[in-house]
Design a protein around this motif. Sequence first.
Motif, PDB file in Angstrom:
ATOM      1  N   HIS A   1       2.081   8.293   3.198  1.00  0.00           N
ATOM      2  CA  HIS A   1       2.620   7.574   1.854  1.00  0.00           C
ATOM      3  C   HIS A   1       3.661   8.317   1.193  1.00  0.00           C
ATOM      4  O   HIS A   1       3.496   9.449   1.234  1.00  0.00           O
TER       5      HIS A   1
ATOM      6  N   ASP B   1      -6.815   2.496   1.916  1.00  0.00           N
ATOM      7  CA  ASP B   1      -6.142   1.911   0.973  1.00  0.00           C
ATOM      8  C   ASP B   1      -5.622   0.587   1.576  1.00  0.00           C
ATOM      9  O   ASP B   1      -4.920  -0.155   1.202  1.00  0.00           O
ATOM     10  N   HIS B   2      -5.579   0.548   2.780  1.00  0.00           N
ATOM     11  CA  HIS B   2      -5.041  -0.550   3.844  1.00  0.00           C
ATOM     12  C   HIS B   2      -5.890  -0.722   5.059  1.00  0.00           C
ATOM     13  O   HIS B   2      -6.758   0.393   5.468  1.00  0.00           O
TER      14      HIS B   2
ATOM     15  N   THR C   1       2.597   2.383   2.323  1.00  0.00           N
ATOM     16  CA  THR C   1       2.150   3.111   3.458  1.00  0.00           C
ATOM     17  C   THR C   1       3.405   3.203   4.550  1.00  0.00           C
ATOM     18  O   THR C   1       4.184   2.135   4.703  1.00  0.00           O
TER      19      THR C   1
ATOM     20  N   SER D   1       0.683  -1.211  -0.006  1.00  0.00           N
ATOM     21  CA  SER D   1       0.181  -0.022  -0.089  1.00  0.00           C
ATOM     22  C   SER D   1       0.822   1.325   0.006  1.00  0.00           C
ATOM     23  O   SER D   1       0.322   2.571   0.089  1.00  0.00           O
TER      24      SER D   1
END
Length: 354
Positions: A171, A59-60, A13, A11
């Motif tokens: 991110h 997104d996660h 992240t 992701s």
Amino acid sequence: MIFRQLFDAASSTYTYLLGDSGEALLIDPVYEQVPRDMALLQELGLRLPTTLDTHVHADHVTGAWRLRQSCGSLIALAAVVGAEGVNRPLRHGDRIDFGRRHVTVRATPGHTNGCLTYVLDDQSMAFTGDSLLIRGCGRTDFQQGSPQQLFASVREQILTLPDDCLLYPAHDYRGITVTSVAEERRFNPRLGGDVDVGDFTGYMDNLNLPHPKLMAAAVPANLRCGQPEGDAAAAQAPDWAPLTLRFSGVWEIEPMALLQYGATLQIVDVREAREFIDRLGHLPGAKLMPLSQLMSRLDELDRERPVVVVCRSGVRSAQASVLLTKAGFGKVANLAGGMLRWNTEGLPAASGSA
């Protein structure tokens, strides 16, 4: 103070660990990376009183619930979100302590309505989530986003920090790890320089981006702080022996545990033949498969039975563990400390030829 920046490739992240005086905070933990994070905490001797999320991610899935199940940490998230399972609903100006240090909460909505930025006590670091990215910012077209609100948040709450304050986003998709207030105030193409709210709004309203692929699953899960639906439990450690996950990603077994469970395991010694019979000896029942030959001799191993890999110090066998796992062996562990530690603990070793 201890500081670590961790990365989830799936992701893109960043998870941040801050530690002081035996206590730590984790900012934006990722569900799948909890074993990694727990291993790092253990190796650094840190207790985790609190996890922080900068916002409800799309997104996660956050690792907050899973970490609470593992070590009892409290879950902190913006109060405005109303997420289920939050222990510390946060508001602008709140303070979260760890050891002798603390971070202060700044509300920075706009990407989502519940975005927070965490500022270290001496204002040398700030963790901006998706509110401010490196030369960019989070989108504003879902989760109660607002370009006008985000413009005000970044300009008033983040870019007013000292010039040399380092900014760490949630991110980055190019591998860039950090920026600063001065850099973003000057070079951010969306929010820096002479950009005004009209410029920014026009830019953000015309991004026309597709929604994140995991959004439909991630947002509901994150509104439960990462708890799986129903009674599903977090993935457990291997149950075939008591193992410890190291920060390198390798599972290890302690010598005394191997002595207890050894009869049920395949023990593979990856040293050279001359080492197998040297003064350190070898484990009773061990199969000699030098590391240089390991991948060409996989057919000699039973893929259904757990494998413990051994070498002199645990270094070569750690690499062998990685190779076996990549080759599809699902139950692999490294002997912690290798034959050196085995002998130091006075455990029985065999001698003689392979």
